[in-house]
Design a protein around this motif. Structure first.
Motif, mmCIF file in Angstrom:
data_model
loop_
_atom_site.group_PDB
_atom_site.id
_atom_site.type_symbol
_atom_site.label_atom_id
_atom_site.label_comp_id
_atom_site.label_asym_id
_atom_site.label_seq_id
_atom_site.Cartn_x
_atom_site.Cartn_y
_atom_site.Cartn_z
ATOM 1 N N THR A 15 -4.660 17.569 -33.233
ATOM 2 C CA THR A 15 -5.729 17.211 -32.306
ATOM 3 C C THR A 15 -6.118 18.391 -31.421
ATOM 4 O O THR A 15 -5.265 19.163 -30.974
ATOM 5 C CB THR A 15 -5.289 16.042 -31.418
ATOM 6 N N ASN A 16 -7.416 18.528 -31.198
ATOM 7 C CA ASN A 16 -8.029 19.605 -30.421
ATOM 8 C C ASN A 16 -7.930 20.958 -31.116
ATOM 9 O O ASN A 16 -8.113 21.999 -30.488
ATOM 10 C CB ASN A 16 -7.448 19.688 -29.002
ATOM 11 N N SER A 54 -5.101 10.463 -28.530
ATOM 12 C CA SER A 54 -6.359 11.126 -28.882
ATOM 13 C C SER A 54 -7.376 10.192 -29.492
ATOM 14 O O SER A 54 -8.533 10.577 -29.698
ATOM 15 C CB SER A 54 -6.090 12.280 -29.850
ATOM 16 N N ASN A 109 -4.251 13.740 -35.682
ATOM 17 C CA ASN A 109 -5.133 12.591 -35.865
ATOM 18 C C ASN A 109 -5.950 12.814 -37.133
ATOM 19 O O ASN A 109 -5.881 13.897 -37.743
ATOM 20 C CB ASN A 109 -6.034 12.334 -34.660
#
Length: 444
Positions: A15-16, A54, A109
């Protein structure tokens, strides 16, 4: 065209970090939405998610993407992947989305997409969406921007569906069942469905906090389930993964049973009942040779595919089969679902338990697995499987196992891993060959 974003099961990552950023999620919403804008009706997408922290960010970004190209959005909240597939069909949606990294830790994710028929998208459709990601989206006119709505009864709809797959004349009265929901998407629906069918339910992994999904629980860490089954003197234990499309089972003695054993059990029951279609079970190259031998005793064939439940399903549809799955516990029962469904598969196992009136250990022990060893080797870029050293080790191992076992080497579709699997009647030989290949891959 090589796919940049989509792997063997949708998109997945940290994630990110690309591609799991809010910006990319928005763009995927725009691209997928534009691809499914067909006809003059008001278009709709259904979005579900698991319990990752998330999920809020990814959900909001995808809502922005879909509505910006003119699609209405129905938000389900935390729901199993198979529930999203089912509700996509029942709500006559044009597209379904599951935001989940399945059995991965919370910091990852992913995005899984379903067509209006509830099936995961084909490779060709994913490629078409990727091509749209390379271009600026065509945004809707102001008056055509989509709306978003959250529905409150999604859980009840899925529970009703899952229960409908359990034989009407049977109940779970008198059975104590431990179920581990991995602090994931099924934390509410799975225990509730079992309780409504009459079971005495002991629930684990039902207190998600955004970061504890799959953390020491669920099908990837079944030790807690096994211990609880023994502690509670339960009849059986069921372990789901984070998005509840995977199932592992523990018998009353805490012995774990994988997807191969479950497929053998369900297929043999279907064959005896005259319900087996296609005369075969579809599984991947990773399924144990013991499964193949067990099915043959009931004159049931085994069709193997590459790894990935989407490829299993494609073969099931092509060959007219209604049972397929993976050793990891993805079980697809196409008479009921368009994708793997851990709860539905568990209910079919429980139906056998009730009908037979025998201990779980007796019905779950379908065959003696051939010694099999799977190891993962992480790599940092490059193509280790293309090196001369690794190719030579693989060729030597294949020659040594010929006629006595199998070797499967593949690159993971979701992580930077090389998966090395060997099986054969001689465990020492299998261990030595896997060690040799892993060493070669690690030093490549």
């Amino acid at each position: 065209m090589t796919r940049k974003f989509f792997g063997t099961d949708g998109m997945r990552g940290l994630t990110n970090s690309e591609p799991m950023t809010a910006e990319t999620a928005l763009r995927v919403g725009q691209a997928a939405g534009a691809h499914f804008l067909r006809g003059d009706h008001r278009h709709r997408v259904v979005i579900g998610k698991d319990t990752r922290l998330s999920g809020y960010m990814m959900e909001s970004a995808m809502v922005a993407g879909f509505t910006s190209v003119g699609m209405d959005v129905v938000l389900l909240g935390p729901m199993p992947t198979p529930a999203v597939a089912m509700l996509t069909r029942s709500m006559r949606a044009d597209l379904g989305v599951m935001i989940s990294a399945s059995h991965n830790p919370f910091h990852d994710n992913g995005i899984k997409l379903f067509g209006p028929d509830g099936y995961k998208l084909s490779d060709d459709t994913e490629r078409a969406i990727e091509r749209r990601l390379e271009k600026a989206p065509k945004l809707a006119k102001a008056e055509m921007i989509g709306r978003a709505k959250r529905i409150d009864d999604a859980r009840g709809r899925y529970i009703h569906f899952a229960k409908s797959t359990f034989p009407e004349q049977l109940r779970l009265d008198g059975l104590k069942i431990v179920i581990d929901c991995a602090n994931g998407a099924a934390y509410h629906v799975a225990p509730e469905a079992l309780w409504e069918l009459g079971a005495d339910v002991v629930a684990l992994g039902v207190t998600p906090n955004g970061t504890n999904i799959n953390d020491g629980c669920g099908s990837t860490h079944p030790q807690s389930l096994q211990a609880k089954v023994i502690e509670e003197k339960a009849d059986i234990g069921l372990a789901l993964d984070g998005d509840a499309d995977r199932l592992l089972v523990s018998d009353q003695n805490g012995r774990l049973v994988d997807g191969d054993q479950l497929m053998a059990l369900i297929a043999s029951q279907q064959k005896r009942s005259g319900l087996l279609k296609g005369g075969s079970v579809v599984a991947t190259v990773m399924s144990n040779l013991g499964l193949e031998r067990r099915l043959a005793t009931d004159k049931i064939g085994l069709i193997r595919t590459q790894v990935g439940d989407r490829y299993v399903l494609e073969a099931m549809r092509e060959k007219g089969c209604n049972i397929g799955g993976e050793q990891s516990g993805h079980i697809i029962l196409s008479d009921h679902s368009t994708t793997g469904d851990g709860l539905v598969a568990g209910l079919q196992v429980l139906a056998v338990l009730v009908r037979e009136g025998k201990p779980a250990s007796e019905i779950l022990d379908q065959f003696e697995p051939v010694p099999q060893l799977l190891r993962n080797v992480r790599f940092d870029g490059g193509a280790p499987l293309d090196t001369t050293k690794v190719k030579a080790r693989i060729a030597a191992a294949e020659a040594e196992l010929k006629g006595h076992g199998r070797l499967v080497i593949r690159k993971s579709g979701t992580e930077p891993l090389i998966r090395v699997m060997a099986e054969g009647d001689d465990l020492a030989q299998v261990e030595r060959l896997v060690d040799d290949i892993c060493e070669a891959v690690a030093s490549a």
